[in-house]
Design a protein around this motif. Structure first.
Motif, PDB file in Angstrom:
ATOM      1  N   SER A 138       5.711  -8.064 -13.620  1.00 33.71           N
ATOM      2  CA  SER A 138       6.332  -9.139 -12.508  1.00 33.71           C
ATOM      3  C   SER A 138       6.121  -8.533 -11.062  1.00 33.71           C
ATOM      4  O   SER A 138       6.018  -7.416 -10.982  1.00 33.71           O
ATOM      5  N   ALA A 139       6.629  -9.428 -10.091  1.00 34.64           N
ATOM      6  CA  ALA A 139       6.677  -8.749  -8.774  1.00 34.64           C
ATOM      7  C   ALA A 139       7.757  -7.848  -8.613  1.00 34.64           C
ATOM      8  O   ALA A 139       7.768  -6.923  -7.982  1.00 34.64           O
ATOM      9  N   ALA A 140       8.759  -8.064  -9.372  1.00 35.28           N
ATOM     10  CA  ALA A 140      10.042  -7.166  -9.361  1.00 35.28           C
ATOM     11  C   ALA A 140       9.880  -5.789  -9.936  1.00 35.28           C
ATOM     12  O   ALA A 140       9.962  -4.800  -9.019  1.00 35.28           O
ATOM     13  N   THR A 141       8.761  -5.714 -10.654  1.00 39.29           N
ATOM     14  CA  THR A 141       8.330  -4.536 -11.458  1.00 39.29           C
ATOM     15  C   THR A 141       7.318  -3.802 -10.258  1.00 39.29           C
ATOM     16  O   THR A 141       7.411  -2.626  -9.898  1.00 39.29           O
ATOM     17  N   ILE A 142       6.494  -4.687  -9.865  1.00 38.55           N
ATOM     18  CA  ILE A 142       5.580  -3.970  -8.690  1.00 38.55           C
ATOM     19  C   ILE A 142       6.519  -3.350  -7.800  1.00 38.55           C
ATOM     20  O   ILE A 142       6.229  -2.379  -6.894  1.00 38.55           O
ATOM     21  N   ARG A 143       7.790  -4.055  -7.187  1.00 41.49           N
ATOM     22  CA  ARG A 143       8.467  -3.733  -6.112  1.00 41.49           C
ATOM     23  C   ARG A 143       9.319  -2.479  -6.249  1.00 41.49           C
ATOM     24  O   ARG A 143       9.210  -1.639  -5.520  1.00 41.49           O
ATOM     25  N   ASN A 144       9.407  -2.112  -7.600  1.00 41.61           N
ATOM     26  CA  ASN A 144      10.297  -0.966  -7.997  1.00 41.61           C
ATOM     27  C   ASN A 144       9.076   0.249  -8.014  1.00 41.61           C
ATOM     28  O   ASN A 144       9.468   1.416  -7.575  1.00 41.61           O
ATOM     29  N   SER A 184      11.483  -6.133   6.661  1.00 42.84           N
ATOM     30  CA  SER A 184      10.965  -7.278   5.870  1.00 42.84           C
ATOM     31  C   SER A 184       9.605  -7.502   5.652  1.00 42.84           C
ATOM     32  O   SER A 184       9.176  -8.782   5.438  1.00 42.84           O
ATOM     33  N   SER A 185       8.762  -6.439   6.005  1.00 42.42           N
ATOM     34  CA  SER A 185       7.332  -6.819   5.792  1.00 42.42           C
ATOM     35  C   SER A 185       6.923  -6.109   4.677  1.00 42.42           C
ATOM     36  O   SER A 185       7.648  -5.472   3.898  1.00 42.42           O
ATOM     37  N   GLY A 186       5.668  -6.341   4.384  1.00 45.43           N
ATOM     38  CA  GLY A 186       5.151  -5.396   3.394  1.00 45.43           C
ATOM     39  C   GLY A 186       4.886  -4.128   3.553  1.00 45.43           C
ATOM     40  O   GLY A 186       5.309  -3.629   4.695  1.00 45.43           O
ATOM     41  N   ARG A 187       4.079  -3.323   2.900  1.00 41.82           N
ATOM     42  CA  ARG A 187       3.839  -1.911   3.116  1.00 41.82           C
ATOM     43  C   ARG A 187       2.455  -1.591   3.283  1.00 41.82           C
ATOM     44  O   ARG A 187       1.421  -2.313   3.033  1.00 41.82           O
ATOM     45  N   VAL A 188       2.158  -0.415   4.122  1.00 41.42           N
ATOM     46  CA  VAL A 188       1.018   0.133   4.527  1.00 41.42           C
ATOM     47  C   VAL A 188       0.893   1.635   4.167  1.00 41.42           C
ATOM     48  O   VAL A 188       1.990   2.175   3.968  1.00 41.42           O
ATOM     49  N   PRO A 189      -0.314   1.988   3.859  1.00 39.29           N
ATOM     50  CA  PRO A 189      -0.282   3.374   3.615  1.00 39.29           C
ATOM     51  C   PRO A 189      -0.039   4.408   4.472  1.00 39.29           C
ATOM     52  O   PRO A 189      -0.140   4.270   5.803  1.00 39.29           O
ATOM     53  N   VAL A 215      -3.879   0.422  -0.695  1.00 41.63           N
ATOM     54  CA  VAL A 215      -4.813   0.794   0.312  1.00 41.63           C
ATOM     55  C   VAL A 215      -5.802  -0.013   0.508  1.00 41.63           C
ATOM     56  O   VAL A 215      -6.490  -0.404   1.502  1.00 41.63           O
ATOM     57  N   GLN A 216      -6.631  -0.620  -0.770  1.00 41.67           N
ATOM     58  CA  GLN A 216      -7.810  -1.413  -0.662  1.00 41.67           C
ATOM     59  C   GLN A 216      -7.297  -2.479   0.195  1.00 41.67           C
ATOM     60  O   GLN A 216      -8.348  -3.315   0.780  1.00 41.67           O
ATOM     61  N   ASP A 217      -6.295  -3.286  -0.411  1.00 42.30           N
ATOM     62  CA  ASP A 217      -6.138  -4.559   0.478  1.00 42.30           C
ATOM     63  C   ASP A 217      -5.646  -4.468   1.730  1.00 42.30           C
ATOM     64  O   ASP A 217      -6.092  -5.274   2.703  1.00 42.30           O
ATOM     65  N   PHE A 218      -5.016  -3.217   2.035  1.00 44.29           N
ATOM     66  CA  PHE A 218      -4.730  -3.106   3.652  1.00 44.29           C
ATOM     67  C   PHE A 218      -5.774  -2.789   4.409  1.00 44.29           C
ATOM     68  O   PHE A 218      -6.032  -3.609   5.534  1.00 44.29           O
ATOM     69  N   VAL A 219      -6.959  -2.114   4.063  1.00 42.50           N
ATOM     70  CA  VAL A 219      -8.114  -1.897   4.637  1.00 42.50           C
ATOM     71  C   VAL A 219      -8.883  -3.063   4.772  1.00 42.50           C
ATOM     72  O   VAL A 219      -9.671  -3.492   5.778  1.00 42.50           O
ATOM     73  N   GLU A 220      -8.948  -3.925   3.714  1.00 47.62           N
ATOM     74  CA  GLU A 220      -9.576  -5.372   3.802  1.00 47.62           C
ATOM     75  C   GLU A 220      -8.934  -6.232   4.935  1.00 47.62           C
ATOM     76  O   GLU A 220      -9.881  -6.902   5.369  1.00 47.62           O
ATOM     77  N   THR A 221      -7.646  -6.250   4.650  1.00 48.98           N
ATOM     78  CA  THR A 221      -7.171  -7.444   5.257  1.00 48.98           C
ATOM     79  C   THR A 221      -6.139  -7.325   6.759  1.00 48.98           C
ATOM     80  O   THR A 221      -6.017  -8.159   7.582  1.00 48.98           O
ATOM     81  N   ARG A 222      -6.085  -5.690   7.018  1.00 48.43           N
ATOM     82  CA  ARG A 222      -5.552  -5.428   8.176  1.00 48.43           C
ATOM     83  C   ARG A 222      -3.940  -5.826   8.066  1.00 48.43           C
ATOM     84  O   ARG A 222      -3.077  -5.592   8.871  1.00 48.43           O
ATOM     85  N   GLU A 223      -3.587  -6.503   7.011  1.00 49.04           N
ATOM     86  CA  GLU A 223      -2.112  -6.826   6.961  1.00 49.04           C
ATOM     87  C   GLU A 223      -1.521  -6.155   5.898  1.00 49.04           C
ATOM     88  O   GLU A 223      -1.862  -5.690   4.911  1.00 49.04           O
ATOM     89  N   PRO A 224      -0.153  -5.858   6.275  1.00 43.87           N
ATOM     90  CA  PRO A 224       0.869  -5.079   5.358  1.00 43.87           C
ATOM     91  C   PRO A 224       0.779  -5.881   3.934  1.00 43.87           C
ATOM     92  O   PRO A 224       0.818  -7.162   3.871  1.00 43.87           O
ATOM     93  N   VAL A 225       0.866  -5.093   2.783  1.00 43.47           N
ATOM     94  CA  VAL A 225       0.669  -5.572   1.425  1.00 43.47           C
ATOM     95  C   VAL A 225       2.109  -5.844   0.959  1.00 43.47           C
ATOM     96  O   VAL A 225       2.805  -4.756   0.784  1.00 43.47           O
ATOM     97  N   GLY A 226       2.219  -6.901   0.369  1.00 44.02           N
ATOM     98  CA  GLY A 226       3.779  -7.061  -0.322  1.00 44.02           C
ATOM     99  C   GLY A 226       3.420  -7.246  -1.807  1.00 44.02           C
ATOM    100  O   GLY A 226       2.439  -7.306  -2.539  1.00 44.02           O
ATOM    101  N   SER A 227       4.725  -7.064  -2.653  1.00 44.42           N
ATOM    102  CA  SER A 227       4.337  -6.999  -4.200  1.00 44.42           C
ATOM    103  C   SER A 227       4.080  -8.523  -4.613  1.00 44.42           C
ATOM    104  O   SER A 227       2.936  -8.348  -5.766  1.00 44.42           O
ATOM    105  N   LYS A 228       4.293  -9.424  -4.024  1.00 50.44           N
ATOM    106  CA  LYS A 228       3.595 -10.762  -4.570  1.00 50.44           C
ATOM    107  C   LYS A 228       2.035 -10.683  -4.281  1.00 50.44           C
ATOM    108  O   LYS A 228       1.274 -11.464  -5.543  1.00 50.44           O
ATOM    109  N   SER A 229       1.622 -10.250  -3.386  1.00 51.29           N
ATOM    110  CA  SER A 229       0.145 -10.434  -3.196  1.00 51.29           C
ATOM    111  C   SER A 229      -0.456  -9.424  -4.043  1.00 51.29           C
ATOM    112  O   SER A 229      -1.563  -9.611  -4.373  1.00 51.29           O
TER     113      SER A 229
END
Length: 346
Positions: free
Chosen positions: A38-44, A61-66, A14-28
């Motif tokens: 790890s990013a894999a754990t975040i993906r789970n 194949s994009s990141g996620r948004v709330p 939520v915080q990152d999407f509000v700040e960046t307007r971009e879908p948020v991925g596990s790596k970011s």
């Protein structure tokens, strides 16, 4: 069930999407937040959030948004209402300093709030159902014009220009002032309006010229008293919707229509359930019955002579809820304090 870490991942999204307007991925998330996994754990964790309809993928194949449900969980359980900075508090005090009357204070309030939040700011007038008329003034001008001034014990002031068939003498103005005051001053708004209605209903064809002028003034006063009884909103910052149109999936026309009509927003704000701090939020699809499924409203309560009313902001669901809640709370508290000081001074 979403784990405690999963909820923290939701907070980060939520915080990152509000700040960046971009879908948020596990790596970011791993790069921007210290989860220590790890990013894999975040993906789970994100997969579980998606199963609970708290986040979604806007594109393949994009990141996620709330989702709207995700924003609701964030506001109810994860959002920390941050205190305003000294500069923000100074800005509120500067905007609201020494208002001329209640109307001026309402206008200043929404201007301050839209400056703080970048959203459409809304303030309800306090309920005048229990207000009493405290003063009536008639000011003769020229060319048959007369200024009628009404003041209530809640600080509401009305000024209305009336056109008469001729310029009355000063002694006639004094008699008219007394007649109108006898009907209204010291009475509740409703009772004053009823007293005028009774007088007008009893009027006959043989009225003296003086009484006929009193009736003209009385009809105008009755109209103003009726205006006092009606719920009203003051708004500012509508242009912010156009600037943020990309945050809405569909048209902003329903929001513009609601702003213009006001009735929808008055119903919505009236039905919002506040928490123990007097704060409330209605998010996205929760507003579907009002035709505002893509908008959120954040509101706080203020007190005016024992009457409760709301001040808040309207905008897209992608908004900075903690900051907006803090701004609304601060403005509501300042507004309550100003109105209390004004009441004590009278």
């Amino acid at each position: 069930m979403v784990s405690a870490r999963g909820l923290e991942v939701l907070r980060a999204i939520v915080q990152d999407f509000v700040e960046t307007r971009e879908p948020v991925g596990s790596k970011s998330i791993v790069e921007r937040h210290a989860f220590g996994v790890s990013a894999a754990t975040i993906r789970n964790d994100m997969a579980l959030l998606e199963d609970e309809d708290l986040i979604e993928a806007p594109h393949t194949s994009s990141g996620r948004v709330p989702t709207d449900k995700g924003y609701r969980v964030f506001v109810d359980h994860l959002a920390e209402v941050r205190p305003l900075s000294p500069a923000q508090r100074t800005a509120i005090a500067s905007f609201l300093e020494a208002p001329g009357d209640l109307d001026d204070l309402m206008v200043r309030t929404v201007r301050a709030l839209t400056q703080l939040t970048g959203q459409v700011a809304i303030v309800q007038y306090p309920s005048f159902a229990q207000a009493h008329v405290s003063h009536v003034e008639l000011v003769g001008l020229d060319a048959g014009r007369m200024l009628v001034v009404l003041v209530t014990d809640t600080g509401r002031v009305s000024q209305r220009l009336v056109f008469l068939p001729h310029d009355p003498a000063e002694e006639d103005i004094a008699r008219m002032r007394t007649a109108i005051a006898d009907l209204t001053v010291g009475r509740a708004i409703r009772d004053g309006a009823q007293a005028i209605a009774d007088r007008l209903a009893a009027a006959g064809d043989g009225r003296a010229p003086h009484d006929a002028l009193v009736d003209v003034i009385a009809m105008v006063v009755a109209e103003e008293l009726e205006e006092f009884r009606q719920d009203r909103l003051v708004m500012a910052g509508t242009a912010n919707l156009a600037r943020r149109e990309s945050d809405f999936r569909g048209s902003i026309y329903p929001l513009l229509e609601a702003i213009e009509e006001q009735v929808t927003l008055m119903r919505l704000m009236g039905e919002m359930v506040a928490d123990e701090h007097g704060l409330a939020a209605s998010i996205g699809r929760e507003n579907e019955p009002f035709g505002l499924a893509e908008a959120s409203v954040v509101a706080g309560e203020y007190d005016a002579s024992g009457a409760r009313a709301r001040v808040g902001v309207l905008g897209p669901t992608r908004m900075d809820y903690p900051s907006n809640l803090a701004s609304v709370r601060a403005v509501a508290r300042y507004l309550s304090r100003l109105l209390e000081e004004d009441e004590n001074a009278r």
